[in-house]
Design an enzyme around this catalytic site. Structure first.
Site, mmCIF file in Angstrom:
data_model
loop_
_atom_site.group_PDB
_atom_site.id
_atom_site.type_symbol
_atom_site.label_atom_id
_atom_site.label_comp_id
_atom_site.label_asym_id
_atom_site.label_seq_id
_atom_site.Cartn_x
_atom_site.Cartn_y
_atom_site.Cartn_z
ATOM 1 N N ARG A 1 0.386 -3.212 -4.494
ATOM 2 C CA ARG A 1 -0.050 -2.695 -5.770
ATOM 3 C C ARG A 1 -1.496 -2.331 -5.634
ATOM 4 N NH1 ARG A 1 3.173 -7.380 -8.667
ATOM 5 N NH2 ARG A 1 5.023 -6.479 -8.313
ATOM 6 N N GLN B 1 4.202 -5.481 -14.631
ATOM 7 C CA GLN B 1 2.562 -5.891 -14.349
ATOM 8 C C GLN B 1 1.889 -6.894 -15.345
ATOM 9 O OE1 GLN B 1 1.625 -6.069 -11.266
ATOM 10 N NE2 GLN B 1 3.185 -4.509 -11.356
ATOM 11 N N TRP C 1 5.576 3.091 -9.605
ATOM 12 C CA TRP C 1 5.749 2.130 -8.732
ATOM 13 C C TRP C 1 5.792 0.648 -8.951
ATOM 14 C CZ3 TRP C 1 3.828 5.988 -4.849
ATOM 15 C CH2 TRP C 1 4.785 6.996 -3.872
ATOM 16 N N GLU C 2 6.743 -0.122 -7.324
ATOM 17 C CA GLU C 2 5.871 -1.170 -7.382
ATOM 18 C C GLU C 2 5.356 -2.183 -8.560
ATOM 19 O OE1 GLU C 2 5.398 -2.531 -3.950
ATOM 20 O OE2 GLU C 2 5.008 -0.459 -3.326
ATOM 21 N N GLY C 3 6.638 -2.626 -8.938
ATOM 22 C CA GLY C 3 6.743 -2.839 -10.524
ATOM 23 C C GLY C 3 6.476 -2.264 -11.595
#
Length: 604
Positions: free
Chosen positions: A306, A454, A447-449
């Site tokens: 992240r 977040q 991306w990445e959540g």
């Protein structure tokens, strides 16, 4: 299309040598025998030169030619092969993630190298950047046999790697995935069956093998995320002696046609279509309750992934900013508002252009400050020797990870829009470099959540860790910094504004906590805005830390007068023009408007 890789290492040198106590990381036992602060400039300059001379020339091919898919095979642009091989063989790539590797760079240095690589060609970086983190997971959780079989060639870049998580129609609902794993008579070997989508670098012809880390559910394991396990699934089976065997029933169904990142193959992968796909279980099988280790293993690399996503956004937006500055200096148009009878001037002299450029400069430097704090903490966690330093780093990284990922990726899109605006109509064309930066940058907020995820991580989980103590400690650190400098005569107004902002933020904490009890739907409604102003408050404090260093050093080092003045201006502008958003947004959230929830669906 025209790409133009414009980048500088000066801010990184300042961060590592003057602001971030880089000597403390370089002085750790892991690095002290071959690295010192005196090496920083040479390493950064050399890395930047490699990215400019070797990587950047491939960027146009990535966007113009892209990847091709024919008869089940993916081919990348020919120019990618030399750049990939050069970067890996000369020690700039995935080998730096081998904690036991010889001569590796700490994160505060390797993070800068990676930033240059992304700026030079983000599509190529994906093939390189994924390998190290995935291999480190195998190194951490794999058996000795698995580590010996896979990690050496992966760290060297002879074999590449992917993380195969996402499935069609499930997206962020990881716990609903359908990919299954069936035990065989061989210990730790399972048959894998399922389809994964949106797999970055999922197939290509850069390496002789691709090792997929596949998240799947062992037959009979618990439902949801708790029942998932991770499997090492090579595209070509690896024999026990390390040689390559037969194809492992991993098929590329297709590749996505994307807005940007056209040089990276984003693949749909089918595992076990013919019933012969095999994978090595990473760690232990699900326990008697059906609980697997997959999610815990995956989160081993999630903080770093992240932070890297946030830094990717930073790199792409920085290239746009640097090009906008260069264009504004050269483009002559119009006369000054304050002196309309004068001659035509470069547009960098126009007030609104200067506002747009300084907005980009200040926010980008705030983003970079957050990111390199993250690299510093990760270095302490991985290599630190002082237990108190490691303890603190583990607590701080929990808070700043969602800030770095979401704030940086959200801001990049808007900052690149400002860069396009500096160019005027030319910025909207593909003949100039900034349009591509916009197309490449949008993926980072996904991306990445997604950034909404977040924000929920921050408000719903990070605020509550250790009974809320981790977040309270982090906020108290910011408050102490502000209070310590509130009477600083050089920055009186700046610290007054920060003091007002942190008082407003403390009000916000109470308001949101009350929403958890009285109206929980308001929490996700406002969570992305809570994250944004949390990051703004953090960036404002970090930029003021840098301004204090720059103010001191501007008197000491005459050679860098312009740079230090620029750092001070970035901090002043950010605090006086952006931190006001913290106070205003707190008022909005206190209002508790729920119109977005109450509106009938048919009214949209």
């Amino acid at each position: 299309m025209a790409s133009n890789f414009l980048y500088s290492s000066q801010d990184h040198k300042f961060i590592i040598k003057e602001w971030l106590s880089g000597e403390k990381i370089l002085g750790l036992d892991r690095f002290k025998d071959y690295l010192s602060v005196d090496d920083v400039e040479q390493i950064l300059d050399q890395a930047l030169k490699v990215c400019k001379d070797v990587v950047a020339p491939t960027n146009d091919d990535g966007d113009n030619l892209g990847t091709s898919f024919h008869e089940g095979k993916v081919v990348v642009p020919e120019s990618f092969h030399h750049a990939y091989k050069f970067f890996q063989e000369n020690g700039w790539g995935s080998s730096n993630k081998d904690v036991n590797g010889e001569g590796i760079l700490p994160g505060i240095l390797f993070g800068a190298v990676r930033e240059y690589l992304i700026g030079a060609n983000p599509s190529l970086e994906t093939y390189i950047g994924l390998i190290g983190g995935i291999t480190a997971v195998i190194q951490e959780y794999g058996s000795k046999e698995q580590v010996d079989l896979f990690t050496d060639k992966m760290f060297k870049g002879v074999w590449s790697a992917t993380m195969a998580l996402t499935e069609s129609g499930r997206g962020s609902d990881v716990g609903d995935m359908l990919t299954k794993a069936y035990p065989t008579e061989e210990p730790s070997i399972y048959k894998i069956k399922g389809t994964k989508c949106f797999i970055s670098a999922g197939d290509h012809n850069l390496t002789e093998n691709i090792v997929h880390l596949v998240l799947a559910r062992v037959e009979g394991a618990a439902g949801g995320t708790k029942g998932l396990s991770l499997f090492i699934v090579p595209k070509i089976w690896v024999n026990t002696d390390g040689s390559l065997g037969e194809a492992n029933d991993v098929a590329t169904v297709g590749i996505e046609h994307k807005l940007g990142y056209k040089g990276t193959a984003t693949a749909v992968l089918s595992f076990g279509e013919e019933g012969t796909c095999r994978g090595h279980l990473l760690g232990k099988p699900p326990d008697a309750s059906g609980i697997g280790q997959g999610m815990a293993q995956m989160f081993n690399m999630i903080n770093e992934s992240r932070i890297n996503t946030g830094q990717s956004a930073l790199a792409v937006a920085t290239v746009a900013y640097n090009n906008a500055v260069a264009y504004a200096r050269e483009r002559v148009q119009g006369r000054l508002f304050s002196n309309p009878k004068s001659g035509r001037v470069p547009i960098i002299q126009h007030e609104d252009i200067r506002r747009m450029l300084l907005t980009q400069k200040a926010v980008l430097e705030g983003m970079r400050a957050m990111i390199f704090k993250g690299h510093y903490y990760m270095d302490q966690i991985t290599f630190g020797q002082d237990e108190s330093d490691v303890w603190e780093a583990k607590r701080r990284i929990e808070i700043i990870t969602p800030l770095v990922k979401a704030y940086c990726s959200d801001q990049a899109w808007g900052l690149i829009s400002e860069a396009i605006q500096v160019y005027g109509g030319y910025g909207y064309t593909e003949e100039y470099p900034v349009a591509r930066q916009a197309r490449d940058s949008k993926i980072y907020s996904i991306w990445e959540g997604t950034n909404y995820i977040q924000s929920l991580d921050l408000v719903g989980r990070k605020w509550k860790l250790d009974g809320g103590n981790i977040f309270r400690e982090w906020l108290a650190e910011l408050e102490q910094f502000i209070n310590t400098n509130i009477n600083n005569s050089d920055f009186t107004r700046e610290f007054e504004i920060l003091s007002q902002a942190i008082r407003a933020y403390r009000e916000l904490l109470n308001v949101v906590q009350s929403y958890f009890q009285s109206n929980p739907g308001l929490v996700p409604l406002y969570s992305t805005r809570v994250l944004r102003i949390t990051a703004e408050l953090y960036a404002g404090c970090l930029l003021m830390e840098q301004a204090l260093v720059a103010k001191h050093n501007v008197l000491e080092f005459k050679a860098n007068q312009v740079f230090y003045t620029g750092k001070i201006c970035s901090a002043r502008f950010y605090v006086k023009n952006i931190i006001s958003d913290v106070i205003a947004t707190v008022q909005v959230i206190k209002e508790g408007d729920n119109t977005a929830i109450a509106i009938p669906e048919d009214a949209f």
